[in-house]
Design an enzyme around this catalytic site. Structure first.
Site, PDB file in Angstrom:
ATOM      1  N   HIS A  17     -59.389 -58.527   5.017  1.00 11.63           N
ATOM      2  CA  HIS A  17     -58.983 -58.967   6.334  1.00 11.63           C
ATOM      3  C   HIS A  17     -60.170 -59.385   7.188  1.00 11.63           C
ATOM      4  O   HIS A  17     -60.141 -60.397   7.867  1.00 11.63           O
ATOM      5  CB  HIS A  17     -58.200 -57.867   7.064  1.00 11.63           C
ATOM      6  N   ALA A  72     -51.430 -52.262   1.394  1.00 12.83           N
ATOM      7  CA  ALA A  72     -50.037 -52.707   1.323  1.00 12.83           C
ATOM      8  C   ALA A  72     -49.964 -54.228   1.421  1.00 12.83           C
ATOM      9  O   ALA A  72     -50.802 -54.860   2.066  1.00 12.83           O
ATOM     10  CB  ALA A  72     -49.224 -52.093   2.460  1.00 12.83           C
ATOM     11  N   HIS A 115     -50.579 -60.488   5.906  1.00 16.44           N
ATOM     12  CA  HIS A 115     -51.835 -61.140   5.521  1.00 16.44           C
ATOM     13  C   HIS A 115     -51.867 -61.473   4.032  1.00 16.44           C
ATOM     14  O   HIS A 115     -52.436 -62.468   3.629  1.00 16.44           O
ATOM     15  CB  HIS A 115     -53.025 -60.242   5.867  1.00 16.44           C
ATOM     16  N   GLY A 152     -48.721 -56.693   3.240  1.00 13.47           N
ATOM     17  CA  GLY A 152     -48.108 -57.113   4.502  1.00 13.47           C
ATOM     18  C   GLY A 152     -48.256 -58.616   4.700  1.00 13.47           C
ATOM     19  O   GLY A 152     -48.490 -59.352   3.749  1.00 13.47           O
TER      20      GLY A 152
END
Lengths: 120, 120
Positions: B10, B72, B76, B74
């Site tokens: 991220h 997880a 992104h 998600g």
């Protein structure tokens, strides 16, 4: 005495964020069916860290190992978590708490990620 | 042909965030010294995903395995990453890209975290 483990996470608004926590919990439970395991989040999601501590104590835990499910030990692990742990000790003076390393720093976890990256 | 791997993260403002990425990269390099490995972030931090792709292509990569360093899958991982990968394919039509699962969903990684949680 059975082990008590608190899987500590940041928390997020999206539901799937909790999924890996439940997978880790299930994998621990498979290895040690008697282990008491709670998931506790810093923010945005429940159960909170405090609720997780309360649940472990209620189930008779006297020693809790807190495992940060974080890749890197940033502010949440190095500052927020010790603060929360200290507050928990204020509430439960007889509780013993051990804070483990963030899982992303653990060699066996890093090795498993490296193997997976190589498609093994 | 040697493997090309992109460790996708991220990104964050704090420097220590990149630490686990470098550990994973080093662990891969130890296993496969010839592997081409780049770290690429979605935001807030460099190298960007695009810079990582460029570097791999510049070093002769024709097949890239993208490994999301997320617990997880998600937004992104499920939305931003495929979008970025599609844009990379626009720039490099001959490139083959494989997107792996988020490491937090991989059984061997989950097992390593469970063992560590138990103090093993």
């Amino acid at each position: 005495m059975s082990k008590a483990i608190l899987l500590f996470g940041h928390g997020a608004r999206n539901r799937e964020y909790a999924e890996p926590f439940h997978r880790i919990k299930a994998a621990i439970q498979l290895r040690e069916p008697d282990a008491k395991i709670e998931i506790g989040f810093l923010e945005l999601q429940r159960p909170t860290f405090e609720e997780a501590i309360d649940a472990l104590v209620r189930h008779g835990a006297t020693d809790v190992r807190i495992v940060p499910i974080f890749f890197a030990p940033g502010r949440h692990v190095l500052k927020d978590l010790p603060e929360r742990a200290a507050l928990a000790l204020d509430r439960y003076p007889d509780l013993n708490v051990e804070v483990a390393d963030a899982v992303g720093m653990v060699p066996s976890v890093v090795d498993a990620m490296a193997d997976y990256a190589l498609g093994k």
